[in-house]
Scaffold this motif. Structure first.
Motif, PDB file in Angstrom:
ATOM      1  N   ARG A  17      86.837  26.586 -42.755  1.00  0.00           N
ATOM      2  CA  ARG A  17      86.609  25.720 -43.911  1.00  0.00           C
ATOM      3  C   ARG A  17      87.246  26.293 -45.169  1.00  0.00           C
ATOM      4  NH1 ARG A  17      80.282  24.681 -44.317  1.00  0.00           N
ATOM      5  NH2 ARG A  17      81.009  23.329 -46.021  1.00  0.00           N
ATOM      6  N   LEU A  18      87.910  27.437 -45.043  1.00  0.00           N
ATOM      7  CA  LEU A  18      88.400  28.151 -46.225  1.00  0.00           C
ATOM      8  C   LEU A  18      89.898  27.958 -46.453  1.00  0.00           C
ATOM      9  CD1 LEU A  18      86.530  31.551 -45.851  1.00  0.00           C
ATOM     10  CD2 LEU A  18      85.959  29.656 -47.383  1.00  0.00           C
ATOM     11  N   ASP A  41      87.190  16.383 -51.248  1.00  0.00           N
ATOM     12  CA  ASP A  41      86.548  17.106 -50.154  1.00  0.00           C
ATOM     13  C   ASP A  41      86.744  18.615 -50.259  1.00  0.00           C
ATOM     14  OD1 ASP A  41      84.912  17.026 -47.896  1.00  0.00           O
ATOM     15  OD2 ASP A  41      86.611  17.109 -46.520  1.00  0.00           O
ATOM     16  N   VAL A  42      87.056  19.100 -51.477  1.00  0.00           N
ATOM     17  CA  VAL A  42      87.289  20.535 -51.681  1.00  0.00           C
ATOM     18  C   VAL A  42      86.493  21.015 -52.887  1.00  0.00           C
ATOM     19  CG1 VAL A  42      88.999  22.333 -52.162  1.00  0.00           C
ATOM     20  CG2 VAL A  42      89.629  20.377 -50.726  1.00  0.00           C
ATOM     21  N   TYR A  43      85.842  22.162 -52.738  1.00  0.00           N
ATOM     22  CA  TYR A  43      85.265  22.839 -53.896  1.00  0.00           C
ATOM     23  C   TYR A  43      86.172  23.997 -54.242  1.00  0.00           C
ATOM     24  CZ  TYR A  43      82.279  25.634 -56.897  1.00  0.00           C
ATOM     25  OH  TYR A  43      81.789  26.352 -57.958  1.00  0.00           O
ATOM     26  N   GLY A  44      86.694  23.999 -55.470  1.00  0.00           N
ATOM     27  CA  GLY A  44      87.547  25.088 -55.930  1.00  0.00           C
ATOM     28  C   GLY A  44      86.960  25.675 -57.197  1.00  0.00           C
ATOM     29  N   GLY A  45      86.055  26.595 -57.045  1.00  0.00           N
ATOM     30  CA  GLY A  45      85.326  27.133 -58.189  1.00  0.00           C
ATOM     31  C   GLY A  45      86.027  28.282 -58.870  1.00  0.00           C
ATOM     32  N   HIS A  98      77.816  21.175 -52.747  1.00  0.00           N
ATOM     33  CA  HIS A  98      78.652  20.137 -53.356  1.00  0.00           C
ATOM     34  C   HIS A  98      79.035  19.048 -52.360  1.00  0.00           C
ATOM     35  CE1 HIS A  98      79.005  23.134 -56.560  1.00  0.00           C
ATOM     36  NE2 HIS A  98      79.427  22.163 -57.336  1.00  0.00           N
ATOM     37  N   GLY A  99      78.557  19.158 -51.135  1.00  0.00           N
ATOM     38  CA  GLY A  99      78.793  18.111 -50.151  1.00  0.00           C
ATOM     39  C   GLY A  99      80.231  17.964 -49.720  1.00  0.00           C
ATOM     40  N   VAL A 100      80.979  19.088 -49.657  1.00  0.00           N
ATOM     41  CA  VAL A 100      82.382  19.039 -49.235  1.00  0.00           C
ATOM     42  C   VAL A 100      82.579  19.909 -48.001  1.00  0.00           C
ATOM     43  CG1 VAL A 100      83.222  18.563 -51.557  1.00  0.00           C
ATOM     44  CG2 VAL A 100      83.027  20.938 -50.781  1.00  0.00           C
ATOM     45  N   SER A 101      83.649  19.637 -47.284  1.00  0.00           N
ATOM     46  CA  SER A 101      83.885  20.378 -46.040  1.00  0.00           C
ATOM     47  C   SER A 101      84.744  21.621 -46.242  1.00  0.00           C
ATOM     48  CB  SER A 101      84.576  19.470 -45.015  1.00  0.00           C
ATOM     49  OG  SER A 101      85.897  19.166 -45.423  1.00  0.00           O
ATOM     50  N   ALA A 212      92.912  14.918 -46.436  1.00  0.00           N
ATOM     51  CA  ALA A 212      93.314  13.530 -46.666  1.00  0.00           C
ATOM     52  C   ALA A 212      94.075  13.391 -47.972  1.00  0.00           C
ATOM     53  CB  ALA A 212      92.066  12.635 -46.694  1.00  0.00           C
ATOM     54  N   ASP A 213      94.930  12.380 -48.045  1.00  0.00           N
ATOM     55  CA  ASP A 213      95.667  12.056 -49.268  1.00  0.00           C
ATOM     56  C   ASP A 213      94.665  11.712 -50.366  1.00  0.00           C
ATOM     57  OD1 ASP A 213      97.097  10.812 -51.304  1.00  0.00           O
ATOM     58  OD2 ASP A 213      98.550   9.932 -49.936  1.00  0.00           O
TER      59      ASP A 213
END
Length: 286
Positions: A17-18, A41-45, A98-101, A212-213
């Motif tokens: 997932r990383l 669909d991404v968390y980038g903190g 955050h509900g992302v994969s 996904a786009d």
């Protein structure tokens, strides 16, 4: 009945997932991270900072196997899997909240340990962000000046021109070597392409990462980013007065030509032209 022998081993999927991002400081990793964080669909903190510490612990444990005692407890594969599990347990929860994969972890110095991270996180994808080293030097000079003005101590790699160039070379060579060794899992992205070929570059990246786009990645300045809260009042020398993230700004691409004096440019051209890796990456020092 399902043939379980054909299923991937859990250890082989560690880090799946990383997205691990790295590059020389001031190379555009923050811009790239803000673009990744704009994906639905991404968390980038903010920067996690400590993947290098985990790698250093892993390497000390692996070295300990040479002396015999810890072989009664673990072997090399167990150590690597334990370190992979540690990374997952530290990073996955925020993505879940955050509900992302997927989670994009951007700390510039990651690039120095890409190879080790590839071993303990065999399912992860890696992105090496590079930038014209003369532009990196210009930005490093600006950071060094702000650090001095704030009465803080410069990190060693900002002590002088030669130290800056040496550290940039170290980061670039480490990233290029790692990406070359794992081409299916790692990709090099030029900062200049993020600015001048934004859509093509990012759509190619999303495809490589199996995402996904999502056109929101093209305009990170229009998206709220949790990490922007760490910019605080703009006083951080590394932030340079920035209080939020912006869309790619093409006009900044060649700003180094105006801000560096001709003598410095001549010195840098000589320093960096001696390293063939830059020509292979599309940089010209004539």
């Amino acid at each position: 009945m399902m043939n379980t022998s054909t299923l991937p081993n859990e250890a082989d999927m560690r880090g799946s997932r990383l997205i691990i991002v790295g590059g020389a400081p001031r190379s555009g990793t923050s811009l790239f991270q803000s673009m990744m964080d704009s994906h639905s669909d991404v968390y980038g903190g903010p920067e996690f900072d400590h993947l290098t510490d985990i790698v250093n612990l892993r390497n000390r444990l692996q070295q300990g196997l040479q002396y015999g005692r810890i072989t009664h407890f673990v072997d090399a594969a167990q150590i690597d899997d334990a370190m992979g599990q540690m990374v997952e347990s530290l990073l996955y929860p925020v993505a879940d909240r955050h509900g992302v994969s997927r989670l994009s972890e951007k700390t510039p110095m990651n690039v120095l340990v890409f190879k080790d991270l590839m071993t303990i996180l065999p399912g992860a994808k890696f992105v090496h962000v590079i930038r014209d080293p003369r532009a990196v030097i210009m930005s490093m000079y600006q950071v060094a000046k702000r650090i001095d003005q704030a009465g803080q101590t410069r990190p060693p790699f900002l002590s002088n021109l030669e130290a800056m160039a040496l550290y940039i070379n170290q980061c670039v060579h480490a990233g290029v070597e790692a990406c070359g060794s794992q081409a299916a899992r790692a990709i090099i992205v030029r900062y200049e392409d993020l600015l001048s070929r934004t859509e093509d570059t990012m759509m190619n990246l999303l495809d490589f990462l199996g995402l996904a786009d999502d056109r929101a990645v093209l305009n990170p300045g229009k998206v709220a980013h949790e990490s922007a809260s760490l910019l605080k009042d703009g006083s951080d020398p590394w932030a340079g007065g920035r209080r939020t993230y912006t869309d790619p700004e093409r006009e900044n691409q060649d700003k180094w030509r105006e801000d560096l004096d001709p003598n410095s440019i001549e010195v840098l051209n000589r320093l960096f032209s001696a390293a063939p890796v830059y020509a292979a990456l599309g940089y010209n020092f004539d």
